[in-house]
Design an enzyme around this catalytic site. Sequence first.
Site, PDB file in Angstrom:
ATOM      1  N   CYS A  51       0.835  -1.201   0.000  1.00  0.00           N
ATOM      2  CA  CYS A  51       0.000   0.000   0.000  1.00  0.00           C
ATOM      3  C   CYS A  51       0.874   1.258   0.000  1.00  0.00           C
ATOM      4  CB  CYS A  51      -0.986  -0.036   1.164  1.00  0.00           C
ATOM      5  SG  CYS A  51      -2.353   1.127   0.955  1.00  0.00           S
TER       6      CYS A  51
ATOM      7  N   GLU B  55      -1.725  -8.823   4.021  1.00  0.00           N
ATOM      8  CA  GLU B  55      -1.535  -9.214   5.430  1.00  0.00           C
ATOM      9  C   GLU B  55      -2.867  -9.454   6.138  1.00  0.00           C
ATOM     10  OE1 GLU B  55      -1.243  -6.189   4.289  1.00  0.00           O
ATOM     11  OE2 GLU B  55      -2.322  -4.840   5.647  1.00  0.00           O
TER      12      GLU B  55
ATOM     13  N   HIS C   1      -3.869  -5.182   0.528  1.00  0.00           N
ATOM     14  CA  HIS C   1      -3.397  -5.561   1.862  1.00  0.00           C
ATOM     15  C   HIS C   1      -3.427  -7.075   2.072  1.00  0.00           C
ATOM     16  CE1 HIS C   1      -2.725  -1.667   3.787  1.00  0.00           C
ATOM     17  NE2 HIS C   1      -3.680  -1.225   2.993  1.00  0.00           N
TER      18      HIS C   1
END
Length: 245
Positions: free
Chosen positions: A109, A214, A212
């Site tokens: 990001c 994660e 994202h």
Amino acid sequence: MTPVIGITGLVREVGGRSFAGVNAAYVAAVIAAGGVPLILPPSLPPTTAAPLTKMLDGVLLSGGADLDPGRYGAAPHPKLGVVEPDRDAFDLAIIGAARARGLPLLAICRGMQAVNVALGGTLWQDLPSERPGDVLHDGEWPRTQRVHPVALTPGSVVARALGTDRCAVNSVHHQGVRTLAPGLAATGHAPDGLIEAIEATDGPWLAGVQWHPETFHADPSAPDLGIFRAFVRAAGSGEDGAVDD
Ligand code: MN
């Protein structure tokens, strides 16, 4: 040896007190991929970046606030968000230090935007007004919601890491890559043409994604953890972007 992964952090005010840290999902994703995370607070002076890289096997650039457009020679757009000059300074310093030392970089990001700026690229400062279109890249939806597809270049670092050339991604970003920096290749795009994945054309292993991954660290059915596995593997082996796996 277990690869030690530096994760760029942030400082936030919570309940009147100031905390230094990072979204725990990044920490969990690095651990799940077999690395040891080490949070790097942005209050570190930029001069510490080069010595720090001697302690690290890889650097993960996490998400966060908008970058100061002065870093790429642009005047602030009226809808520019909050900027964090200390964080910009440390992030750009550690990107340079990591590249110089040959360390793998995973940039997520804002991290992907920071890599682009560090290498000489520019950003869209406010996607909705500067680049209006059918694809919304930010909204009030949950972080786990996959809101738009990304088409990946077959054989690219991110496509190989995910095991697919096409995936649906979550999206919570205000800015984006405008002019790609020299030495980077765009390997993933949203349907509106916005760059969603990058890699280095040569040198140490580097991958950037605008979404994202994660968020999905605990979901074994999600392909996203593959990005962290490829990154930690590169950090553990010293492999560069030219090595096939
Ligand atoms: Mn997006």
